[in-house]
Design an enzyme around this catalytic site. Structure first.
Site, PDB file in Angstrom:
ATOM      1  N   ALA A  10      41.730  30.161  88.970  1.00  0.00           N
ATOM      2  CA  ALA A  10      42.510  31.073  88.412  1.00  0.00           C
ATOM      3  C   ALA A  10      42.726  30.782  86.819  1.00  0.00           C
ATOM      4  O   ALA A  10      42.744  29.554  86.480  1.00  0.00           O
ATOM      5  CB  ALA A  10      43.736  30.800  89.037  1.00  0.00           C
ATOM      6  N   ARG A  11      42.891  31.675  85.979  1.00  0.00           N
ATOM      7  CA  ARG A  11      42.944  31.447  84.535  1.00  0.00           C
ATOM      8  C   ARG A  11      41.670  30.588  84.206  1.00  0.00           C
ATOM      9  O   ARG A  11      42.163  29.893  83.007  1.00  0.00           O
ATOM     10  CB  ARG A  11      44.433  30.881  84.542  1.00  0.00           C
ATOM     11  CG  ARG A  11      45.453  31.912  84.451  1.00  0.00           C
ATOM     12  CD  ARG A  11      45.378  33.070  83.689  1.00  0.00           C
ATOM     13  NE  ARG A  11      46.601  33.945  83.683  1.00  0.00           N
ATOM     14  CZ  ARG A  11      46.712  34.964  84.255  1.00  0.00           C
ATOM     15  NH1 ARG A  11      45.405  35.372  84.854  1.00  0.00           N
ATOM     16  NH2 ARG A  11      47.700  35.744  84.327  1.00  0.00           N
ATOM     17  N   LYS A  14      37.402  33.773  83.561  1.00  0.00           N
ATOM     18  CA  LYS A  14      36.148  34.517  84.300  1.00  0.00           C
ATOM     19  C   LYS A  14      36.258  36.087  83.827  1.00  0.00           C
ATOM     20  O   LYS A  14      35.164  36.670  83.680  1.00  0.00           O
ATOM     21  CB  LYS A  14      36.236  34.166  85.804  1.00  0.00           C
ATOM     22  CG  LYS A  14      37.397  34.558  86.739  1.00  0.00           C
ATOM     23  CD  LYS A  14      37.429  34.128  87.903  1.00  0.00           C
ATOM     24  CE  LYS A  14      38.529  34.555  88.925  1.00  0.00           C
ATOM     25  NZ  LYS A  14      39.870  34.199  88.287  1.00  0.00           N
ATOM     26  N   HIS A  50      45.791  43.715  81.800  1.00  0.00           N
ATOM     27  CA  HIS A  50      44.440  44.031  81.830  1.00  0.00           C
ATOM     28  C   HIS A  50      43.910  45.303  81.201  1.00  0.00           C
ATOM     29  O   HIS A  50      42.844  45.340  80.375  1.00  0.00           O
ATOM     30  CB  HIS A  50      43.770  43.845  83.267  1.00  0.00           C
ATOM     31  CG  HIS A  50      43.435  42.425  83.928  1.00  0.00           C
ATOM     32  ND1 HIS A  50      42.175  42.014  83.734  1.00  0.00           N
ATOM     33  CD2 HIS A  50      44.212  41.492  84.310  1.00  0.00           C
ATOM     34  CE1 HIS A  50      42.171  40.629  84.259  1.00  0.00           C
ATOM     35  NE2 HIS A  50      43.322  40.262  84.461  1.00  0.00           N
ATOM     36  N   ARG A  54      41.213  46.669  77.898  1.00  0.00           N
ATOM     37  CA  ARG A  54      40.039  47.329  78.138  1.00  0.00           C
ATOM     38  C   ARG A  54      39.959  48.635  77.184  1.00  0.00           C
ATOM     39  O   ARG A  54      40.674  49.202  76.740  1.00  0.00           O
ATOM     40  CB  ARG A  54      40.011  48.027  79.558  1.00  0.00           C
ATOM     41  CG  ARG A  54      39.897  46.862  80.652  1.00  0.00           C
ATOM     42  CD  ARG A  54      39.281  47.233  82.012  1.00  0.00           C
ATOM     43  NE  ARG A  54      40.329  48.331  82.589  1.00  0.00           N
ATOM     44  CZ  ARG A  54      41.120  48.129  83.737  1.00  0.00           C
ATOM     45  NH1 ARG A  54      41.422  46.514  83.847  1.00  0.00           N
ATOM     46  NH2 ARG A  54      41.709  48.817  84.195  1.00  0.00           N
TER      47      ARG A  54
HETATM   48  N1  LIG Z   1      44.485  47.791  90.760  1.00  0.00           N
HETATM   49  C1  LIG Z   1      44.100  47.311  89.436  1.00  0.00           C
HETATM   50  N2  LIG Z   1      43.819  46.176  89.433  1.00  0.00           N
HETATM   51  C2  LIG Z   1      43.402  45.586  88.098  1.00  0.00           C
HETATM   52  C3  LIG Z   1      43.158  46.474  86.969  1.00  0.00           C
HETATM   53  N3  LIG Z   1      42.883  45.608  86.150  1.00  0.00           N
HETATM   54  C4  LIG Z   1      42.713  44.493  86.524  1.00  0.00           C
HETATM   55  N4  LIG Z   1      43.067  44.542  87.982  1.00  0.00           N
HETATM   56  C5  LIG Z   1      42.973  43.467  88.735  1.00  0.00           C
HETATM   57  O1  LIG Z   1      43.565  42.297  88.052  1.00  0.00           O
HETATM   58  C6  LIG Z   1      42.984  40.818  88.826  1.00  0.00           C
HETATM   59  C7  LIG Z   1      42.649  39.916  87.727  1.00  0.00           C
HETATM   60  O2  LIG Z   1      43.851  39.596  86.988  1.00  0.00           O
HETATM   61  P1  LIG Z   1      44.357  37.886  86.615  1.00  0.00           P
HETATM   62  O3  LIG Z   1      44.866  37.483  87.941  1.00  0.00           O
HETATM   63  O4  LIG Z   1      44.902  38.156  85.365  1.00  0.00           O
HETATM   64  O5  LIG Z   1      42.855  37.320  86.426  1.00  0.00           O
HETATM   65  P2  LIG Z   1      42.449  35.833  86.514  1.00  0.00           P
HETATM   66  O6  LIG Z   1      41.391  35.995  87.324  1.00  0.00           O
HETATM   67  O7  LIG Z   1      43.549  35.045  87.079  1.00  0.00           O
HETATM   68  O8  LIG Z   1      42.261  35.123  85.172  1.00  0.00           O
HETATM   69  P3  LIG Z   1      40.786  34.619  84.603  1.00  0.00           P
HETATM   70  O9  LIG Z   1      40.299  33.806  85.357  1.00  0.00           O
HETATM   71  O10 LIG Z   1      41.330  34.131  83.479  1.00  0.00           O
HETATM   72  O11 LIG Z   1      40.325  36.051  84.446  1.00  0.00           O
HETATM   73  C8  LIG Z   1      41.935  41.211  89.428  1.00  0.00           C
HETATM   74  O12 LIG Z   1      41.979  41.243  90.815  1.00  0.00           O
HETATM   75  C9  LIG Z   1      41.679  42.942  89.089  1.00  0.00           C
HETATM   76  O13 LIG Z   1      41.182  43.616  90.103  1.00  0.00           O
HETATM   77  C10 LIG Z   1      43.594  48.143  87.368  1.00  0.00           C
HETATM   78  O14 LIG Z   1      43.363  48.603  86.380  1.00  0.00           O
HETATM   79  N5  LIG Z   1      44.126  48.270  88.593  1.00  0.00           N
END
Ligand SMILES: Nc1nc2c(ncn2[C@@H]2O[C@H](COP(=O)(O)OP(=O)(O)OP(=O)(O)O)[C@@H](O)[C@H]2O)c(=O)[nH]1
Length: 199
Positions: A10-11, A14, A50, A54
């Site tokens: 997480a965070r 990636k 997110h 983009r």
């Molecule tokens: N439904 C939906 N989900 C999205 C969209 N954009 C991003 N997500 C979701 O956001 C999630 C990732 O967000 P984070 O929890 O901030 O990322 P993270 O993996 O903890 O952080 P990093 O490791 O830094 O990337 C993924 O499960 C994506 O599917 C969108 O437009 N719609």
């Protein structure tokens, strides 16, 4: 054609790294596998962040049907340029599949399957079929694709059965997807490390 798997906790950075990998592409299909619960304000805000970062020309596909996207070159877009696929992420996808397949009940004895009539066996078989379908699509796809997935299981053993089941299923899925990908990257503390490069 190139398949990449970007792993991390997480965070870990990636998602950002995966986005950077496809940033130069003329067209990108962003496959968001998470189901949005409008009551979960924090998750809604995460997703909004997110979406805001983009590029405007990327298309977002809100779907858990990863296999269909991988099997359908250009058909979704009808465009001349084949969009690169970015799947974010496999960890959330497994969670969603566990929900959809009804895997929430602890089996009486996971080591010794009970009769086929037992309610827990059918959901597991359903989940396995969906996982196998996605892995087959990853192996056979003609599309350029970047997968994001969570690296879990390096902390304490989850106290609940479903947590351990999730951890094991995701570990196995990551291993199978990594085997099919030409490139595998592991992100930690925002730093990407290449684990495999057979491109
Ligand atoms: N439904 C939906 N989900 C999205 C969209 N954009 C991003 N997500 C979701 O956001 C999630 C990732 O967000 P984070 O929890 O901030 O990322 P993270 O993996 O903890 O952080 P990093 O490791 O830094 O990337 C993924 O499960 C994506 O599917 C969108 O437009 N719609």
């Amino acid at each position: 054609m190139m398949r990449t798997l970007v792993l991390g906790g997480a965070r870990s950075g990636k998602s950002t790294h995966a986005e950077q990998l496809v940033m130069g592409a003329a067209a990108v299909d962003y496959v968001a596998t998470s189901a949005v619960n409008p009551d979960d304000a924090e998750w809604v805000e995460r997703i909004a962040l997110h979406q805001a970062r983009r590029p405007g020309h990327w298309r977002t596909l809100e779907t858990a049907d990863i296999a269909s996207v991988l099997r359908t070159p250009s058909a979704l877009s009808g465009e001349a340029v084949e969009p690169v696929v970015l799947v974010d992420c496999l960890g959330v996808w497994i969670t969603r599949m566990m929900d959809e397949c009804g895997i929430w009940e602890e089996p009486n004895s996971p080591a010794e399957p009970t009769s086929p009539a037992e309610p827990v066996e059918a959901p597991r078989a359903r989940l396995q079929r969906r996982i196998d379908e996605v892995v087959a699509a990853v192996e056979q796809t003609r599309r350029e694709v970047v997968f994001v997935s969570n690296e879990v299981g390096q902390g304490v053993v989850p106290a609940h059965w479903s947590g351990r089941f999730f951890r094991d299923q995701l570990g196995i899925l990551n291993t199978r997807v990594a085997a099919a990908c030409e490139r595998v990257v592991f992100c930690t503390a925002g730093i990407p490390m290449t684990l495999k490069d057979a491109s």
